[in-house]
Design a protein around this motif. Structure first.
Motif, PDB file in Angstrom:
ATOM      1  N   THR A 119      34.691  30.929  47.337  1.00  0.00           N
ATOM      2  CA  THR A 119      35.871  31.812  47.307  1.00  0.00           C
ATOM      3  C   THR A 119      35.855  32.803  48.472  1.00  0.00           C
ATOM      4  OG1 THR A 119      35.023  33.666  45.928  1.00  0.00           O
ATOM      5  CG2 THR A 119      35.829  31.711  44.759  1.00  0.00           C
ATOM      6  N   THR A 120      35.057  32.506  49.490  1.00  0.00           N
ATOM      7  CA  THR A 120      34.960  33.416  50.639  1.00  0.00           C
ATOM      8  C   THR A 120      36.340  33.662  51.250  1.00  0.00           C
ATOM      9  OG1 THR A 120      32.715  32.714  51.128  1.00  0.00           O
ATOM     10  CG2 THR A 120      33.919  33.765  52.913  1.00  0.00           C
ATOM     11  N   SER A 121      36.652  34.953  51.491  1.00  0.00           N
ATOM     12  CA  SER A 121      37.985  35.271  51.994  1.00  0.00           C
ATOM     13  C   SER A 121      37.996  35.562  53.494  1.00  0.00           C
ATOM     14  CB  SER A 121      38.574  36.442  51.210  1.00  0.00           C
ATOM     15  OG  SER A 121      37.671  37.525  51.155  1.00  0.00           O
ATOM     16  N   TYR A 122      36.857  35.902  54.091  1.00  0.00           N
ATOM     17  CA  TYR A 122      36.870  36.232  55.524  1.00  0.00           C
ATOM     18  C   TYR A 122      35.786  35.465  56.283  1.00  0.00           C
ATOM     19  CZ  TYR A 122      37.434  39.028  59.762  1.00  0.00           C
ATOM     20  OH  TYR A 122      37.636  39.429  61.050  1.00  0.00           O
ATOM     21  N   LYS A 123      34.546  35.953  56.322  1.00  0.00           N
ATOM     22  CA  LYS A 123      33.514  35.258  57.097  1.00  0.00           C
ATOM     23  C   LYS A 123      32.729  34.278  56.225  1.00  0.00           C
ATOM     24  CE  LYS A 123      31.200  37.389  60.427  1.00  0.00           C
ATOM     25  NZ  LYS A 123      30.452  38.433  61.197  1.00  0.00           N
ATOM     26  N   PRO A 124      32.720  33.013  56.561  1.00  0.00           N
ATOM     27  CA  PRO A 124      32.044  32.010  55.726  1.00  0.00           C
ATOM     28  C   PRO A 124      30.526  31.970  55.943  1.00  0.00           C
ATOM     29  CG  PRO A 124      33.014  30.947  57.631  1.00  0.00           C
ATOM     30  CD  PRO A 124      33.352  32.413  57.748  1.00  0.00           C
ATOM     31  N   TYR A 146      42.275  37.279  42.727  1.00  0.00           N
ATOM     32  CA  TYR A 146      42.377  37.304  44.185  1.00  0.00           C
ATOM     33  C   TYR A 146      42.414  35.879  44.713  1.00  0.00           C
ATOM     34  CZ  TYR A 146      41.813  39.117  48.942  1.00  0.00           C
ATOM     35  OH  TYR A 146      42.014  39.446  50.259  1.00  0.00           O
ATOM     36  N   GLN A 147      43.363  35.628  45.578  1.00  0.00           N
ATOM     37  CA  GLN A 147      43.537  34.322  46.219  1.00  0.00           C
ATOM     38  C   GLN A 147      43.479  33.177  45.204  1.00  0.00           C
ATOM     39  OE1 GLN A 147      40.788  34.413  49.580  1.00  0.00           O
ATOM     40  NE2 GLN A 147      42.314  35.523  50.797  1.00  0.00           N
ATOM     41  N   GLY A 148      44.155  33.394  44.084  1.00  0.00           N
ATOM     42  CA  GLY A 148      44.316  32.309  43.112  1.00  0.00           C
ATOM     43  C   GLY A 148      43.217  32.190  42.071  1.00  0.00           C
ATOM     44  N   ALA A 167      35.987  39.159  44.750  1.00  0.00           N
ATOM     45  CA  ALA A 167      36.644  40.474  44.724  1.00  0.00           C
ATOM     46  C   ALA A 167      37.018  40.922  43.305  1.00  0.00           C
ATOM     47  CB  ALA A 167      37.886  40.451  45.617  1.00  0.00           C
ATOM     48  N   CYS A 168      36.683  40.121  42.298  1.00  0.00           N
ATOM     49  CA  CYS A 168      37.029  40.427  40.896  1.00  0.00           C
ATOM     50  C   CYS A 168      35.790  40.651  40.019  1.00  0.00           C
ATOM     51  CB  CYS A 168      37.840  39.284  40.296  1.00  0.00           C
ATOM     52  SG  CYS A 168      39.241  38.734  41.296  1.00  0.00           S
TER      53      CYS A 168
END
Ligand SMILES: N=C(N)NCCCCNCCCN
Ligand SMILES: [Mn+2]
Ligand SMILES: [Mn+2]
Length: 285
Positions: A33-38, A140-142, A148-149
């Motif tokens: 579920t990484t949103s920025y840097k993998p 967050y993001q689906g 983030a939750c």
């Protein structure tokens, strides 16, 4: 070996069988579920490899952690889906508790989303977390199990939550914190006294989580969502010393380490913190 685990890399420490251990390391190498840097899937390997740089003798505590009974249970083999991964992690931690109910676990991540698994299994009364982020989003993001939750999901279990080193959040998260009695300290306001003040009255046992992004971004550039303006290394060490000496801490984690290069600064920060946690546990417990 526990079911659904594999061995990735050995630390700079002798290890014992899980059955005889006082402390156990388990990697949770998830980054779905990484949103920025993998790259958080490499966190546990990177942290273990970074320990090769450090002395097992810890000056601060006059203790050689090579003499402690530490087991390394390897890494959990996690599927793609975040909820499935949490389930497999839970099963593995339950199995670990059956084999050795007394060892203090230290989990290495991997995304913060995975912290939900040990908290569900170990059932602490309080969750003390160092994090640049509130992690109190409902979704967050689906996904409601996005990294983030995670603090929100944990607070919904009835666990008392306190968050230290925060400098990122949304209005929605602030309102949730206020309405649900979640205490948090901004990185700008952080102090040892503020930490002790809040944690002193928290119910035990306590689960302690370190999202590595709590440190200033200069110390931890290889993490999913780096944030400038963070804590210093000794801020976190001194708080952990206090809580591990004074309170019943049943587990620790170090999460959100990522990157694709051995010896990256983030992994070194996390590896050094891991050795200090082992040192303080050897000293205080
Ligand atoms: N708990 C966390 N790590 N949260 C990080 C959230 C990232 C917010 N991105 C903002 C994007 C704005 N377009
Ligand atoms: Mn986090
Ligand atoms: Mn964070």
């Amino acid at each position: 070996m526990l079911l659904h685990t594999y061995r990735s890399f050995d630390m700079e420490l002798p290890t014992v069988d899980l059955r005889e251990a006082d402390y156990v390391i388990l990697g949770l190498p998830y980054d779905g579920t990484t949103s920025y840097k993998p790259g958080a899937r490499f966190g546990p390997v990177l942290i273990r490899q970074a320990t090769l740089n450090f002395e097992s003798y810890i000056l601060d505590y006059n203790i050689d952690i090579a003499e402690l009974k530490i087991a390394d249970a390897g890494d959990v083999s996690l599927p793609v889906n975040v909820e499935d991964s949490i389930r497999v992690a839970e099963e593995t931690i339950r199995e670990l508790r059956e084999v050795n109910p007394n060892a203090i676990p230290i989990f290495l991540g991997g995304e913060h989303s995975m912290t939900y698994a040990p908290v569900k299994v170990l059932k602490p009364k309080s969750y003390v977390v160092f994090d640049a982020h509130l992690d109190l989003r409902d979704e967050y993001q689906g996904s409601r199990f996005n990294h983030a939750c995670v603090a929100r999901r944990i607070s919904e279990l009835g666990v008392k939550v306190a968050i230290f080193g925060v400098r990122s959040g949304t209005k929605e998260e602030l309102i949730y914190a206020e309405e649900n009695g979640i205490e948090w300290v901004h990185a700008r306001d952080y102090s040892y006294e503020a930490f002790v003040d809040l944690v002193l009255s928290m119910p035990e046992p306590i689960y302690v989580s370190v999202d590595i992004d709590v440190f200033d971004a200069s110390l931890v550039p290889e993490t999913g969502t780096p944030e400038p303006g963070g804590l210093r290394f000794w801020d976190v060490v001194e708080a952990l010393e206090w809580v591990s000496e004074r309170k019943d801490v049943i587990a620790f984690d170090i999460m959100e380490v990522s990157g694709d290069k051995l010896g990256n600064i983030t992994a070194l920060t996390a590896g050094k913190l891991l050795f200090h946690i082992l040192g303080m546990l050897g000293e205080f417990r």
